[in-house]
Design an enzyme around this catalytic site. Structure first.
Site, mmCIF file in Angstrom:
data_model
loop_
_atom_site.group_PDB
_atom_site.id
_atom_site.type_symbol
_atom_site.label_atom_id
_atom_site.label_comp_id
_atom_site.label_asym_id
_atom_site.label_seq_id
_atom_site.Cartn_x
_atom_site.Cartn_y
_atom_site.Cartn_z
ATOM 1 N N LYS A 169 50.418 66.072 66.429
ATOM 2 C CA LYS A 169 50.981 67.406 66.258
ATOM 3 C C LYS A 169 50.509 68.280 67.421
ATOM 4 O O LYS A 169 49.386 68.777 67.433
ATOM 5 C CB LYS A 169 50.569 68.050 64.932
ATOM 6 C CG LYS A 169 51.459 69.260 64.578
ATOM 7 C CD LYS A 169 50.711 70.413 63.943
ATOM 8 C CE LYS A 169 50.017 71.295 64.907
ATOM 9 N NZ LYS A 169 50.906 72.180 65.708
ATOM 10 N N GLY A 202 50.694 75.183 62.983
ATOM 11 C CA GLY A 202 49.390 74.627 62.662
ATOM 12 C C GLY A 202 48.996 74.807 61.214
ATOM 13 O O GLY A 202 48.473 73.883 60.569
ATOM 14 N N VAL A 205 51.919 72.179 59.131
ATOM 15 C CA VAL A 205 51.806 70.752 59.419
ATOM 16 C C VAL A 205 50.342 70.341 59.562
ATOM 17 O O VAL A 205 49.916 69.310 59.027
ATOM 18 C CB VAL A 205 52.585 70.395 60.702
ATOM 19 C CG1 VAL A 205 52.352 68.934 61.082
ATOM 20 C CG2 VAL A 205 54.066 70.655 60.503
ATOM 21 N N GLU A 244 36.798 69.490 68.952
ATOM 22 C CA GLU A 244 36.447 70.002 70.283
ATOM 23 C C GLU A 244 36.878 71.459 70.281
ATOM 24 O O GLU A 244 38.070 71.772 70.267
ATOM 25 C CB GLU A 244 37.153 69.194 71.375
ATOM 26 C CG GLU A 244 36.538 69.359 72.750
ATOM 27 C CD GLU A 244 37.113 70.545 73.498
ATOM 28 O OE1 GLU A 244 36.442 71.620 73.489
ATOM 29 O OE2 GLU A 244 38.195 70.426 74.065
ATOM 30 N N CYS A 278 38.537 75.870 77.695
ATOM 31 C CA CYS A 278 37.443 76.011 76.726
ATOM 32 C C CYS A 278 36.073 75.857 77.378
ATOM 33 O O CYS A 278 35.108 76.491 76.954
ATOM 34 C CB CYS A 278 37.601 75.010 75.595
ATOM 35 S SG CYS A 278 37.722 73.294 76.142
ATOM 36 N N GLU A 376 34.449 84.186 73.066
ATOM 37 C CA GLU A 376 35.336 83.468 73.981
ATOM 38 C C GLU A 376 36.585 84.323 74.241
ATOM 39 O O GLU A 376 37.361 84.599 73.317
ATOM 40 C CB GLU A 376 35.733 82.117 73.390
ATOM 41 C CG GLU A 376 36.540 81.255 74.332
ATOM 42 C CD GLU A 376 36.845 79.884 73.750
ATOM 43 O OE1 GLU A 376 36.793 78.904 74.494
ATOM 44 O OE2 GLU A 376 37.148 79.813 72.537
#
Length: 472
Positions: A169, A202, A205, A244, A278, A376
């Site tokens: 996905k 997200g 599914v 991750e 990231c 972040e």
């Protein structure tokens, strides 16, 4: 506008709902394609197909799986420029970067895991037992938009090499590159059901995949908040999970470092992919005695970055991926000024009429307790923080809920000693990249598990001990 399909059981099929998600080109703010908005029924079909495919794929030898992967690698090489063009259109990555950073490594990564599949010790004999490594069966891979091919290869390749079947996905923000991966699987002759592509939201599914009892393992890349929720759902039925997640990586510049080299390496890393990485270095820790010198170097280097149309080969920085991303980064920049940081490069964004463009920003006079140093941002924003002693620098670097990546600049022996004290999964010395085969993954809130390495095969395998009578 092209309307694409799902790929389930080796066939291209329409989504159950008949609804679509439209994909935007962030450089032009134009819709360029539509993908099915899959639902639970589509996931059920994909699981059924994967279970059927697994009864074939599980009995392939490592050499047979490797042969399929080698053919997939050839596909990536043949279609490299076309795939890069898709990345530019759906993500806004400049053409120069799209091919070099997003696509060029795919063939090599695929051959790396093909060789692992061929040579891997799936079964070893020990005193009193036989150790077997066996695939989980059905694996779900939920991938992000910021590296739409690389994040697929890092998950799907070791899963396939280990003998699993996969339901992929991709992010709804940039799902088109996943179609190239899927076409490659199709052309390489993988058995039907070994890879299934299910596009969608997200929260719909992804949640169904996380909760499905027949999916034995899930690998997710995305924000820490989203990963926390996916992990919670996956663990509700004791599903193996690798995550991750986010980062707020710091680079420490030692007193005896090459300051110009350090600034060039950090700014290039921070602003690459429009800061949407990231593991980007977003905190630059510098000696207080070198503050003015390093600020001047940073200001001069920042002026050299060209922001603009990603189709222009002279452009270094394209747009952010969406209006939502643009608004978020703009708010962080304003927050930095409100909290007392000094903006020494860039400006406050003032509108995104022609695309989601933001000039790279450098803040100085940043404290590590400021919002821009803690959270972040996921945009081209760098925080410069001074330190008075090496112990303080290490403490600042480690004073974060994240621990994905880091850097040290200075004499190599001393830099490596500092790296040993940093609480992060990867540390790059003097601008070194993350070299091929090196494990990638984080400490703390940056995730669980490792990718891009031999050890990542183990993430996708169960370990079985067959105990036998001891000799003698």
């Amino acid at each position: 506008m092209e309307k694409l399909q799902l790929y389930i059981g080796g066939q291209w099929v329409d989504g159950h709902s008949g609804e679509y998600i439209y994909v935007e080109n962030p450089a032009k703010k134009e819709m360029i394609a539509a993908v099915p908005k899959a639902d639970e029924e589509d996931v059920q079909r994909a699981v059924k197909a994967a279970k059927s495919g697994y009864e074939i794929w599980r009995f392939y030898s490592g050499k047979q799986r490797a042969e399929c992967l080698y053919r997939l690698a050839d596909f990536f090489e043949v279609h490299q420029k076309e795939i890069a063009s898709t990345v530019t259109q759906e993500l806004g990555a400049p053409v120069s970067m799209a091919e070099q950073w997003h696509v060029a490594g795919a063939a090599g990564e695929t051959r790396f895991f093909a060789k692992l599949a061929e040579d891997f010790a799936y079964e070893t004999r020990h005193s009193g037992y036989i150790l077997r490594r066996e695939p989980y069966g059905i694996v779900a891979g939920i991938t992000p938009w910021n590296y739409p091919l690389d994040q697929i290869t890092l998950k799907i390749l070791p899963a396939l090499a280990a003998g699993n079947c996969v339901i992929l996905k991709p992010s709804q923000m940039a799902p088109l590159t996943a179609y190239w991966f899927t076409r490659g699987i199709e052309e390489a002759g993988f058995p039907a059901g070994v890879l299934n592509l299910v596009t969608g939201c997200g929260g719909e599914v992804g949640n169904v995949l996380a909760l499905h009892p027949d999916i034995r393992m899930l690998s997710f890349t995305g924000s820490t908040s989203a990963g926390r929720e996916v992990g919670r759902l996956a663990l509700s039925n004791i599903k193996k999970c690798t995550l991750e997640l986010g980062g707020k990586s710091a680079a420490i510049v030692l007193q005896d470092a090459d300051y110009e080299m350090a600034v060039d390496a950090v700014l290039t890393d921070c602003f690459m992919n429009t800061g949407q990485t990231c593991n980007a270095i977003t905190r630059l820790l510098i000696p207080a005695s070198a503050k003015e010198e390093m600020e001047e170097l940073a200001i001069a280097r920042a002026r050299e970055f060209v922001v603009g149309d990603p189709q222009d080969p002279n452009v270094d920085i394209g747009p952010l991926v969406s209006q939502k991303a643009y608004n978020s980064v703009a708010e962080y920049i304003k927050k930095g000024l409100e909290e007392g940081a000094s903006m020494i490069a860039g400006k406050v964004p003032d509108g995104a009429e022609k695309g989601y463009y933001i000039q790279p920003v450098i803040f100085s006079d940043v404290r590590n307790d400021m919002t821009i140093a803690k959270e972040e941002i996921f945009g081209p924003v760098l925080c410069m923080i001074t330190y008075d002693s090496l112990e303080e620098a290490i403490a600042i670097a480690n004073d974060s809920e994240y621990g994905l990546c880091g850097g040290v600049f200075g004499p190599e022996k001393e830099a490596i000693e500092v790296a040993r004290q940093m609480e992060t999964g990867v540390v790059c010395i003097n601008g070194s990249g993350i070299n091929s085969g090196a494990p990638f993954g984080g400490y703390k809130q940056s995730g669980i598990g490792r990718e891009s390495c031999e050890q990542s095969m183990d993430e996708y395998m169960e370990i079985k001990a067959i105990c036998i009578p001891m000799e003698g």
